[in-house]
Design a protein around this motif. Structure first.
Motif, PDB file in Angstrom:
ATOM      1  N   GLU A  53      -6.185   4.460   4.953  1.00 20.44           N
ATOM      2  CA  GLU A  53      -6.142   3.012   4.719  1.00 20.44           C
ATOM      3  C   GLU A  53      -6.330   2.235   6.021  1.00 20.44           C
ATOM      4  O   GLU A  53      -7.016   1.205   6.053  1.00 20.44           O
ATOM      5  CB  GLU A  53      -4.817   2.641   4.063  1.00 20.44           C
ATOM      6  CG  GLU A  53      -4.657   3.210   2.668  1.00 20.44           C
ATOM      7  CD  GLU A  53      -3.224   3.140   2.168  1.00 20.44           C
ATOM      8  OE1 GLU A  53      -3.007   3.431   0.974  1.00 20.44           O
ATOM      9  OE2 GLU A  53      -2.315   2.802   2.966  1.00 20.44           O
ATOM     10  N   LEU A  63       0.854  -1.185   0.000  1.00 15.98           N
ATOM     11  CA  LEU A  63       0.000   0.000   0.000  1.00 15.98           C
ATOM     12  C   LEU A  63       0.890   1.235   0.000  1.00 15.98           C
ATOM     13  O   LEU A  63       1.929   1.259   0.674  1.00 15.98           O
ATOM     14  CB  LEU A  63      -0.904   0.016   1.231  1.00 15.98           C
ATOM     15  CG  LEU A  63      -1.954  -1.101   1.330  1.00 15.98           C
ATOM     16  CD1 LEU A  63      -2.722  -0.995   2.639  1.00 15.98           C
ATOM     17  CD2 LEU A  63      -2.910  -1.072   0.152  1.00 15.98           C
ATOM     18  N   LEU A  69     -10.772  -0.767  -0.028  1.00  9.20           N
ATOM     19  CA  LEU A  69      -9.350  -0.484   0.205  1.00  9.20           C
ATOM     20  C   LEU A  69      -8.653  -0.092  -1.087  1.00  9.20           C
ATOM     21  O   LEU A  69      -7.821   0.821  -1.093  1.00  9.20           O
ATOM     22  CB  LEU A  69      -8.666  -1.699   0.831  1.00  9.20           C
ATOM     23  CG  LEU A  69      -7.199  -1.502   1.238  1.00  9.20           C
ATOM     24  CD1 LEU A  69      -7.052  -0.315   2.186  1.00  9.20           C
ATOM     25  CD2 LEU A  69      -6.646  -2.771   1.878  1.00  9.20           C
ATOM     26  N   ALA A 101      -6.899   3.465  -1.402  1.00 10.48           N
ATOM     27  CA  ALA A 101      -5.445   3.415  -1.504  1.00 10.48           C
ATOM     28  C   ALA A 101      -4.928   3.918  -2.842  1.00 10.48           C
ATOM     29  O   ALA A 101      -3.869   4.559  -2.901  1.00 10.48           O
ATOM     30  CB  ALA A 101      -4.955   1.986  -1.266  1.00 10.48           C
TER      31      ALA A 101
END
Length: 313
Positions: A187, A180, A258, A262
């Protein structure tokens, strides 16, 4: 052995049958040329693509950044090029990169990655693998708090505290590995929400139904939800209707949210966000129902019985 066979089938089948099914793509360029490419895609791969059109490459790239499509076939005077957003699904980008070469008329088709996956995780393997321990520990936390903590408020605090810690720790590790690369706190908030949705669902079902409820929670949020989450590819790559079903469960909704936070600045985050919040709300409500029902039953059982008092004549 039957259960083992069913689990092996369920986990292997979605990956083995992965293929584009109404995968959103864009064809961009002058109307006649774009229509010809769109017709060719429909003829060569019936049902594989959900095709929209755009006037030019810039509009197509905007659709990719908004998560409205996974790829764009851009027609220009010099030929066709493929624009992808590998951060949305590296497996999808790799598949389309191979398939588009057939449209080049013998010449290599250039590929432009508009929203690339992280350089340290180009195939998305780390992203997908990182979800398994998160789901397992969230299930375990829900079960442990259900059995170890009797006070309802303390149990709720424990669920939230676990979720916050899971988000901070897991995202810290994934950032360290380069899986990430976005805003850490945003996040971490997403991962915390995923952990809370899973743990609360398992704890809530267990509180209401007892041990069968725990089994049902593990079945729904882990054994069923993980293989059809689209983690390794995309929901549109799974046999229908399982891709859509997976997005209604915490693993699939969590993975989509996510990725949006992200890599895409939160684009298309509303639906998975509300899905996870719904799981959290239902899980916490079930936890409260089970707790207060048991508390009332215990109070009733422990209350002394009073014989009726007669009135003296």
């Amino acid at each position: 052995m039957l259960v083992q066979a069913l689990l092996v089938l369920w986990f292997a089948w979605p990956a083995q049958k992965a293929a584009p099914r109404h995968l959103p793509v864009v064809v961009a360029g002058p109307a006649p040329a774009a229509a010809a490419i769109a017709d060719r895609l429909r003829a060569e791969r019936p049902g594989a693509f959900d095709i929209s059109t755009a006037p030019d490459g810039a509009a197509a790239d905007a659709a990719l950044r908004d998560r409205a499509a996974y790829a764009a076939f851009v027609v220009a005077p010099g030929g066709i090029s493929l624009h992808v957003a590998s951060a949305a699904g590296p497996a999808v980008s790799a598949l389309l990169t191979q398939a588009v070469q057939q449209l080049g008329g013998g010449r290599p088709v250039p590929v432009v990655d508009v929203v690339p996956a992280p350089a340290d995780d180009p195939r998305g393997a780390g992203f997908a693998a990182g979800f398994l321990p998160l789901l397992m520990t969230s299930v375990a936390a829900g079960i442990a708090l259900l059995f170890a903590v009797r006070a309802h408020v303390v149990r709720l605090v424990g669920l939230v505290a676990f979720a916050v810690a899971a988000g901070l720790v897991a995202v810290g590790v994934l950032h360290r590995l380069g899986v990430l690369t976005g805003a850490y706190l945003a996040e971490a908030g997403v991962v915390a929400l995923i952990a809370l949705a899973v743990a609360a669902a398992v704890a809530g079902l267990g509180a209401v139904l007892g041990r069968p409820g725990i089994g049902l929670g593990v079945l729904v949020v882990f054994l069923v939800g993980n293989p059809i989450s689209g983690l390794a590819s995309a929901p549109e790559m799974l046999p229908r209707p399982w891709g859509a079903v997976g997005q209604a469960l915490p693993p699939g909704a969590g993975a989509t949210l996510l990725r949006s936070v992200a890599f895409f600045d939160g684009a298309a985050a509303a639906r998975p966000l509300w899905t996870l919040l719904g799981w959290v709300a239902v899980g916490l409500a079930l936890t409260a129902v089970g707790h207060f029902r048991d508390h009332r039953a215990t109070a009733t059982e422990s209350a002394p019985s009073h014989a009726p008092v007669g009135i003296a004549a």
